[in-house]
Scaffold this motif. Structure first.
Motif, PDB file in Angstrom:
ATOM      1  N   LEU A 156       0.829  -1.203   0.000  1.00  0.00           N
ATOM      2  CA  LEU A 156       0.000   0.000   0.000  1.00  0.00           C
ATOM      3  C   LEU A 156       0.868   1.258   0.000  1.00  0.00           C
ATOM      4  N   ALA A 157       1.917   1.280   0.818  1.00  0.00           N
ATOM      5  CA  ALA A 157       2.802   2.445   0.869  1.00  0.00           C
ATOM      6  C   ALA A 157       3.468   2.667  -0.488  1.00  0.00           C
ATOM      7  N   ARG A 158       3.966   1.594  -1.097  1.00  0.00           N
ATOM      8  CA  ARG A 158       4.622   1.738  -2.409  1.00  0.00           C
ATOM      9  C   ARG A 158       3.643   2.211  -3.472  1.00  0.00           C
ATOM     10  N   LYS A 159       2.408   1.701  -3.413  1.00  0.00           N
ATOM     11  CA  LYS A 159       1.434   2.105  -4.426  1.00  0.00           C
ATOM     12  C   LYS A 159       1.092   3.583  -4.287  1.00  0.00           C
ATOM     13  N   ILE A 160       0.919   4.069  -3.063  1.00  0.00           N
ATOM     14  CA  ILE A 160       0.628   5.487  -2.867  1.00  0.00           C
ATOM     15  C   ILE A 160       1.796   6.346  -3.356  1.00  0.00           C
ATOM     16  N   LEU A 161       3.012   5.937  -3.042  1.00  0.00           N
ATOM     17  CA  LEU A 161       4.188   6.673  -3.517  1.00  0.00           C
ATOM     18  C   LEU A 161       4.266   6.661  -5.041  1.00  0.00           C
ATOM     19  N   HIS A 162       4.021   5.506  -5.638  1.00  0.00           N
ATOM     20  CA  HIS A 162       4.070   5.381  -7.097  1.00  0.00           C
ATOM     21  C   HIS A 162       3.026   6.272  -7.767  1.00  0.00           C
ATOM     22  N   LEU A 163       1.816   6.281  -7.235  1.00  0.00           N
ATOM     23  CA  LEU A 163       0.722   7.019  -7.855  1.00  0.00           C
ATOM     24  C   LEU A 163       0.859   8.529  -7.697  1.00  0.00           C
ATOM     25  N   THR A 164       1.713   8.973  -6.792  1.00  0.00           N
ATOM     26  CA  THR A 164       1.903  10.418  -6.598  1.00  0.00           C
ATOM     27  C   THR A 164       3.266  10.896  -7.081  1.00  0.00           C
ATOM     28  N   ALA A 165       4.038  10.007  -7.726  1.00  0.00           N
ATOM     29  CA  ALA A 165       5.428  10.340  -8.056  1.00  0.00           C
ATOM     30  C   ALA A 165       5.610  10.957  -9.432  1.00  0.00           C
ATOM     31  N   ASP A 166       4.575  10.938 -10.302  1.00  0.00           N
ATOM     32  CA  ASP A 166       4.761  11.401 -11.671  1.00  0.00           C
ATOM     33  C   ASP A 166       4.926  12.911 -11.776  1.00  0.00           C
ATOM     34  N   GLN A 167       4.409  13.659 -10.803  1.00  0.00           N
ATOM     35  CA  GLN A 167       4.514  15.109 -10.864  1.00  0.00           C
ATOM     36  C   GLN A 167       5.822  15.575 -10.228  1.00  0.00           C
ATOM     37  N   ASP A 168       6.227  16.782 -10.548  1.00  0.00           N
ATOM     38  CA  ASP A 168       7.444  17.359  -9.997  1.00  0.00           C
ATOM     39  C   ASP A 168       7.117  18.764  -9.469  1.00  0.00           C
ATOM     40  N   PRO A 169       7.053  18.940  -8.121  1.00  0.00           N
ATOM     41  CA  PRO A 169       7.313  17.914  -7.097  1.00  0.00           C
ATOM     42  C   PRO A 169       6.166  16.916  -7.012  1.00  0.00           C
ATOM     43  N   PRO A 170       6.388  15.766  -6.343  1.00  0.00           N
ATOM     44  CA  PRO A 170       5.338  14.750  -6.231  1.00  0.00           C
ATOM     45  C   PRO A 170       4.069  15.317  -5.607  1.00  0.00           C
ATOM     46  N   ALA A 171       2.925  14.809  -6.061  1.00  0.00           N
ATOM     47  CA  ALA A 171       1.641  15.255  -5.532  1.00  0.00           C
ATOM     48  C   ALA A 171       1.510  14.866  -4.067  1.00  0.00           C
ATOM     49  N   GLU A 172       0.862  15.711  -3.291  1.00  0.00           N
ATOM     50  CA  GLU A 172       0.647  15.423  -1.876  1.00  0.00           C
ATOM     51  C   GLU A 172      -0.734  14.834  -1.612  1.00  0.00           C
ATOM     52  N   VAL A 173      -1.628  14.904  -2.597  1.00  0.00           N
ATOM     53  CA  VAL A 173      -2.990  14.387  -2.432  1.00  0.00           C
ATOM     54  C   VAL A 173      -3.260  13.339  -3.496  1.00  0.00           C
ATOM     55  N   LEU A 174      -3.769  12.202  -3.078  1.00  0.00           N
ATOM     56  CA  LEU A 174      -4.134  11.118  -3.987  1.00  0.00           C
ATOM     57  C   LEU A 174      -5.647  10.978  -3.983  1.00  0.00           C
ATOM     58  N   ASP A 175      -6.276  11.225  -5.132  1.00  0.00           N
ATOM     59  CA  ASP A 175      -7.734  11.165  -5.235  1.00  0.00           C
ATOM     60  C   ASP A 175      -8.187   9.754  -5.576  1.00  0.00           C
ATOM     61  N   PHE A 176      -8.102   8.875  -4.594  1.00  0.00           N
ATOM     62  CA  PHE A 176      -8.510   7.491  -4.749  1.00  0.00           C
ATOM     63  C   PHE A 176      -9.361   7.083  -3.553  1.00  0.00           C
ATOM     64  N   SER A 177     -10.414   6.335  -3.815  1.00  0.00           N
ATOM     65  CA  SER A 177     -11.199   5.770  -2.720  1.00  0.00           C
ATOM     66  C   SER A 177     -10.501   4.530  -2.174  1.00  0.00           C
ATOM     67  N   HIS A 178     -10.950   4.052  -1.023  1.00  0.00           N
ATOM     68  CA  HIS A 178     -10.377   2.844  -0.443  1.00  0.00           C
ATOM     69  C   HIS A 178     -10.658   1.624  -1.322  1.00  0.00           C
ATOM     70  N   VAL A 179     -11.805   1.616  -1.981  1.00  0.00           N
ATOM     71  CA  VAL A 179     -12.137   0.514  -2.893  1.00  0.00           C
ATOM     72  C   VAL A 179     -11.157   0.481  -4.058  1.00  0.00           C
ATOM     73  N   GLU A 180     -10.859   1.651  -4.622  1.00  0.00           N
ATOM     74  CA  GLU A 180      -9.928   1.706  -5.745  1.00  0.00           C
ATOM     75  C   GLU A 180      -8.535   1.254  -5.332  1.00  0.00           C
ATOM     76  N   LEU A 181      -8.081   1.680  -4.146  1.00  0.00           N
ATOM     77  CA  LEU A 181      -6.773   1.249  -3.675  1.00  0.00           C
ATOM     78  C   LEU A 181      -6.737  -0.250  -3.426  1.00  0.00           C
ATOM     79  N   SER A 182      -7.839  -0.816  -2.932  1.00  0.00           N
ATOM     80  CA  SER A 182      -7.878  -2.269  -2.707  1.00  0.00           C
ATOM     81  C   SER A 182      -7.761  -3.022  -4.016  1.00  0.00           C
ATOM     82  N   GLU A 183      -8.336  -2.483  -5.088  1.00  0.00           N
ATOM     83  CA  GLU A 183      -8.213  -3.106  -6.408  1.00  0.00           C
ATOM     84  C   GLU A 183      -6.778  -3.030  -6.910  1.00  0.00           C
ATOM     85  N   PHE A 184      -6.072  -1.971  -6.541  1.00  0.00           N
ATOM     86  CA  PHE A 184      -4.691  -1.808  -6.975  1.00  0.00           C
ATOM     87  C   PHE A 184      -3.753  -2.802  -6.317  1.00  0.00           C
ATOM     88  N   ILE A 185      -3.993  -3.143  -5.070  1.00  0.00           N
ATOM     89  CA  ILE A 185      -3.032  -3.992  -4.366  1.00  0.00           C
ATOM     90  C   ILE A 185      -3.569  -5.389  -4.080  1.00  0.00           C
TER      91      ILE A 185
END
Length: 229
Positions: A156-185
């Motif tokens: 979960l920690a790696r996925k959140i870091l990965h999903l916010t890393a594309d911007q420079d600087p990295p995004a501080e807010v991730l617009d994902f629900s808990h259901v969406e994150l569960s599907e990711f991991i």
């Protein structure tokens, strides 16, 4: 999916494409066809025949597969500056995943025929493109290893870091629900919510209903087990 209204697109020099030499960017733009995709629309499905590579100019695509029991697993969220569909271009066959628009997207579509014609004209171009695609495949392999071998908090920690890393600087807010994150991991919503609640209490993240704010990125890296993300 339509091919109008997105003329004069240029490829952003972000994500994977930031590693591309100028000649590769120019070649891809020269042979590409502008394509628009709306949020929720499917670009292609797992099992479809495929012969087209896509470069993302704007927006985000979701990559997913279905398990044998019909459960959806989201493999990746692919943002502007990335390529998608590269396997079918160099190894013609069926698509290995389903790709759909998480947001409205502006894409450049590149057919196998047009790409091979360009490579015949400039064989050195092929080496550059293969190197670029290899970086993408390396990322996917690393994500698969994480899915198989890591514990839930690390995934979960790696996925959140990965999903916010594309911007420079990295995004501080991730617009994902808990259901969406569960599907990711590949776990339950309840397990994701419990882990995030623990991190919320310890000041690592601030948990909202539809988004997560990163309060301590260094601690999140520590929880992920990787310090270079």
């Amino acid at each position: 999916m339509v091919n109008d209204g997105v003329a004069d697109l240029g490829l952003p020099r972000t994500s994977i494409l930031k590693y591309a030499p100028a000649k590769v960017i120019q070649a891809l733009e020269r042979i590409a066809v502008p394509t628009a995709l709306t949020a929720g629309e499917t670009l292609f499905r797992e099992g479809d025949d495929g012969d087209t590579l896509y470069a993302i100019c704007d927006g985000s695509l979701e990559v997913s597969v279905l398990s044998s029991n019909g459960r959806k697993l989201v493999l990746d969220l692919v943002n502007a500056g990335n390529l998608i569909g590269e396997i079918a271009v160099f190894d013609p066959g069926v698509r290995t995943a389903t790709v759909s628009g998480r947001t409205d997207c502006a894409l450049l579509s590149i057919s196998r025929k047009n790409l091979l014609d360009a490579l015949r004209d400039d064989p050195e171009l092929g080496l550059e493109i293969v190197a670029l695609i290899s970086k993408r495949m390396r990322q996917l392999t690393e994500q698969l290893q994480e899915q198989v071998f890591l514990r839930l908090p690390e995934r979960l920690a790696r996925k959140i870091l990965h999903l916010t890393a594309d911007q420079d600087p990295p995004a501080e807010v991730l617009d994902f629900s808990h259901v969406e994150l569960s599907e990711f991991i590949g776990t339950s919503r309840e397990a994701v919510s419990k882990t995030l609640a623990n991190w919320n209490q310890s000041g690592v993240v601030e948990m909202k209903r539809q988004h997560i704010r990163i309060l301590d990125r260094s601690e999140l890296r520590f929880l992920s087990g990787v310090y270079a993300i």
